[in-house]
Design a protein around this motif. Structure first.
Motif, mmCIF file in Angstrom:
data_model
loop_
_atom_site.group_PDB
_atom_site.id
_atom_site.type_symbol
_atom_site.label_atom_id
_atom_site.label_comp_id
_atom_site.label_asym_id
_atom_site.label_seq_id
_atom_site.Cartn_x
_atom_site.Cartn_y
_atom_site.Cartn_z
ATOM 1 N N CYS A 1 0.835 -1.212 0.000
ATOM 2 C CA CYS A 1 0.000 0.000 0.000
ATOM 3 C C CYS A 1 0.866 1.257 0.000
ATOM 4 O O CYS A 1 0.565 2.245 -0.701
ATOM 5 N N THR B 1 -3.261 0.005 -10.028
ATOM 6 C CA THR B 1 -3.545 -0.549 -8.701
ATOM 7 C C THR B 1 -2.430 -1.517 -8.290
ATOM 8 O O THR B 1 -1.505 -1.785 -9.070
ATOM 9 N N THR C 1 -4.313 0.691 4.163
ATOM 10 C CA THR C 1 -4.725 1.676 3.156
ATOM 11 C C THR C 1 -4.811 3.078 3.751
ATOM 12 O O THR C 1 -4.359 4.054 3.137
ATOM 13 N N LEU D 1 -6.467 -1.331 -4.201
ATOM 14 C CA LEU D 1 -5.882 -2.551 -3.634
ATOM 15 C C LEU D 1 -6.709 -3.759 -4.061
ATOM 16 O O LEU D 1 -7.938 -3.761 -3.938
ATOM 17 N N LEU E 1 -3.953 5.490 0.688
ATOM 18 C CA LEU E 1 -4.324 4.823 -0.557
ATOM 19 C C LEU E 1 -5.821 4.566 -0.582
ATOM 20 O O LEU E 1 -6.392 4.087 0.412
ATOM 21 N N PRO F 1 -9.119 2.576 -1.142
ATOM 22 C CA PRO F 1 -9.349 1.118 -1.104
ATOM 23 C C PRO F 1 -9.483 0.480 -2.470
ATOM 24 O O PRO F 1 -9.078 -0.667 -2.679
ATOM 25 N N ILE G 1 -12.412 -2.669 -1.659
ATOM 26 C CA ILE G 1 -11.295 -3.570 -1.965
ATOM 27 C C ILE G 1 -11.719 -4.539 -3.059
ATOM 28 O O ILE G 1 -12.825 -5.105 -3.041
#
Length: 775
Positions: A582, A596, A619, A629, A624, A626, A657
């Motif tokens: 992350c 990503t 995150t 990721l 970052l 979500p 996510i």
């Protein structure tokens, strides 16, 4: 007998219960009336006193008979003996009353004395038959001697306090003199009862009432003896109420339910470690008796004959008690030795006994070998059939193995489902031959086949040699060989070889080094791009962990990740990878926001409830989004997931996510789970992609998976694309993204950022590579 059976046993009809309560109240009223009569100095006080005691004794005896009929069989003897005691007491009171009416003021006659002795025997026997009494003859004898010693110690004390002024001429009637010993017998019985009920378990209320009864009787007898010795006793005083009160307490005890621990045989046995007061109890009164004996000496220095005889008897009882204690200590030592060296389930020697024998054997000159045996799949037996069935099976298997070993070695149970065989001296059978006999003995019988139990074992063999420093080294080698047998397919045996030992030692050292790898910064990440097949733009990067070992150099994931999963170290490694990935992705988000990062998650981490907290913390800490990721999970891990795991994945998807199913096609490939798992993409395994150019079936498989993913609205990533032909094939099939050496090998973060700068998606602008620095 179970607790439920006991409760059912004592259930009485409402009418009988009411009759018992009314009877108890009626007897209480009789005693109260007697007390009022005697206190008011009304006529015929002696007769009222005798009839009151007689009536209550008969009623209490009948109540004990009823309790013997109602309560469990284990208590029947106790109640019947108490009933006999009360009947004898009533008979003695009746004879006393008759002889008193015939003109004897204090009729201490032979019939009354015999009845009293008989009641003393039955009462003491009843106490020794209670549910908390010792179950061995030695234990009962020791408890009886405790009471006798305490009772005898009272005689010199009583002589000094009460009888010192009484001359021998006053004691010319033996029966009358024996009647003065009533308090001693009361204290003896009370001591026995205290020992019986004070055995480290909850006290039953019935025994408490019985102790209260004996205490009241002891008080009454003490007052009686004191008045008789002083020549002031008169029949028909209020003190006479104490005897019927003692009978009433026994009758009240019959109304109580049996003790809760009556169905547990272990609660009724001998206590392995008695409390300190229990050990000191018979010896404490002896000091008082010795002091009283010195005070009782006459002016000419002689000790009164009754006191002298009592002390001699007391010393004899102490000596006998001491011999019983020594005998009991020997039995306890033998029992503790058995507990220390014998497995209680199978009866085989345990780990401690095996270790002692092994260490002793290594000091000899003859060869020594160890066979370490572990039952295969025994945990499934416990899980499927329960531990009771597992214990039964374990006992049966141990008998088979004992017969298989016979006189060729010593077999011991050293763990739950682990056994060991020690072979020493001139062996009539080689260790390998012995292992074959053990495996043959474990073949399932017909009955075991029916219930689906298939016992087998993996056996490791090690022989003592120059390479071993101690017995622990020998056991370690046997353990290494045993695990090699399990890896070979179980139900087999293996001998420890130098190659096996070296491999196991290296593996153990690698695990130890891996425990320090995260803390010491030996791990680092490499990133492999995932590109858009149509434009070549980098859409994502998979974070791959590498280990830079201080001595072994760079180690691939295949070298250490299986060890990490086996030892549980995969969890801290996974957390570190998520946080580092992350942070790395955050460095390119302001320049290439559409790119990503993907992270692999172990199945064990997926089952942990703190996974969501880890992802959110990583995150948020890196700043970052979500959506940037992706968590990659293997197909097998997802299928084996529980409802809780699926709920956890749904919560991750709600956070934004992305979820990818990695290595798709190599697991169970059940289509039903695709409806349940909130995935966003499928990654087709490299084994299919590698065969596409020359294998039509592989081509058809990739094409089918791609269409299937489209039906489920899932993105598709083709893994392992290494050649132009493979690229053209997966692009023609319709895969939108690809990953493999053709697009870039795993590389450090700096190299990935260079690739990102060169392949920035159309419409995205940014600074030069030199400006994309990691802060």
């Amino acid at each position: 007998m179970s607790r439920e059976d006991v409760e059912q046993t004592v259930v009485r009809s409402p009418a009988r219960a009411r009759a018992g309560r009314w009877g108890l109240l009626a007897v209480g009223a009789i005693i109260a009336g007697e007390a009022v009569w005697l206190a008011s100095d009304l006529p015929a006080q002696e007769l009222v006193s005798d009839l009151g005691a007689l009536t209550v004794a008969v009623w209490a005896g009948w109540a004990c008979v009823g309790a013997a009929r109602r309560q469990p069989a284990t208590m029947r003897r106790f109640w019947l003996l108490l009933a006999a005691t009360l009947v004898l007491a009533a008979a003695g009171r009746a004879v006393w009353t008759i002889q008193r009416l015939l003109g004897d003021d204090l009729p201490h006659t032979l019939p009354i004395g015999l009845l009293f002795v008989a009641s003393l025997v039955t009462g003491t026997t009843a106490i020794l038959c209670s549910v908390t009494a010792p179950r061995t003859r030695v234990g009962r004898a020791r408890t009886l001697l405790d009471g006798v010693i305490v009772g005898l110690a009272l005689v010199p004390v009583g002589w000094v306090l009460i009888f010192r002024t009484v001359t021998m001429a006053d004691l010319d009637e033996p029966l009358r003199t024996a009647g003065l010993l009533y308090p001693m017998f009361d204290l003896m019985q009370l001591t026995i009862l205290v020992v019986v009920i004070g055995r480290g378990r909850p006290v039953w209320g019935g025994l408490t009432l019985l102790a209260a009864s004996l205490s009241v009787r002891a008080v009454a007898d003490t007052i009686y003896v004191s008045w008789v010795a002083a020549g002031t006793y008169q029949l028909g005083t209020v003190v006479d109420v104490l005897w019927p009160v003692s009978y009433l307490l026994i009758g009240a005890a019959t109304r109580l339910p049996p003790p809760a621990h009556i169905d547990r045989a272990d609660d009724c046995g001998e206590s392995p470690m008695p409390p300190r007061w229990r050990v000191a109890l018979p010896y404490l009164p002896v000091g008082g008796a010795i002091v009283a004996t010195l005070l009782a000496r006459e002016p000419d220095g002689h000790t009164p004959l009754p006191v002298f005889l009592t002390m001699m008897t007391l010393m004899a009882a102490l000596a006998l008690r001491q011999s019983l204690a020594a005998n009991e200590n020997l039995r306890l030592v033998a029992r503790l030795r058995q507990l220390a060296y014998v497995d209680q389930l199978t009866g085989l020697p345990n780990r401690l006994a095996f270790t002692r024998r092994l260490r002793a054997a290594l000091h000899g000159a003859k060869p020594v070998a160890v066979l370490l045996l572990d039952l295969d799949g025994f945990k499934q037996v416990n899980d499927r059939f329960g531990h009771t069935t597992g214990d039964t099976l374990l006992t049966g298997l141990s008998r088979r193995m004992r017969r298989a070993v016979a006189d060729d070695g010593m077999i011991a149970r050293i763990g739950g489902d682990e056994f060991a065989v020690l072979v020493t001296g001139d062996r009539p059978a080689a260790p390998e031959r012995l292992a074959e006999r053990l495996l043959a003995a474990l073949h399932p019988s017909a009955g075991e086949e029916v219930v689906g139990v298939h016992p087998s074992a993996s056996i490791g063999i090690a022989e003592y040699g120059p390479q071993h420093i101690s017995y622990t080294d020998l056991l370690r080698d046997a353990d290494i060989a045993m695990y090699a047998a399990k890896a070979a397919g179980k139900s087999a045996y293996r001998r420890c070889t130098p190659a096996l030992r070296e491999s196991a030692v290296g593996r153990a050292e690698l695990i130890a080094d891996l425990r320090r790898a995260v803390d010491e910064g030996q791990l680092h990440l490499e990133f492999q791009p995932i590109v858009d097949l149509a434009t070549g733009t980098v859409r994502s990067a998979e974070a791959l962990v590498r280990w830079r070992h201080p001595q072994l150099g760079m180690l691939s994931p295949a070298r250490f990740l299986p060890l990490a999963e086996e030892t549980g170290l995969i969890l801290p490694i996974d957390r570190w990878v998520i946080h580092e990935a992350c942070r790395a992705a955050a460095t390119w988000q302001d320049r290439v926001p559409s790119a990503t990062v993907a992270v692999n998650i172990a199945a064990s981490h997926l089952r942990r409830p703190d996974l969501i907290a880890t992802v959110v913390e990583a995150t948020a800490g890196a700043g970052l989004a979500p959506r940037a990721l992706t968590l990659e999970l293997t197909e097998s891990a997802l299928i084996e997931g529980s409802d809780a795991v699926l709920d956890r994945l749904s919560q991750l998807r709600e956070l934004g996510i992305r979820i990818a199913i990695d290595d798709f096609g190599t697991g169970y490939s059940s289509l039903s789970y695709l409806h349940r798992i909130p995935a966003t993409e499928l990654k087709i395994d490299r084994s299919f992609v590698a065969r596409i150019p020359e294998d039509n079936r592989a081509y058809a498989t990739v094409e089918m998976v791609t269409r299937l993913a489209g039906a489920f609205d899932l993105a598709v990533v083709a893994e392992g694309v290494e050649t132009d032909r493979q690229h053209d094939a997966v692009a023609a099939i319709g895969c939108l993204q690809g990953q493999g050496y053709r697009y870039g090998r795993p590389a450090a973060l700096g190299e990935l950022r260079t690739v990102l700068a060169q392949r920035r998606p159309p419409g995205e602008t940014g600074v030069a590579e030199s400006d994309l620095t990691l802060t």
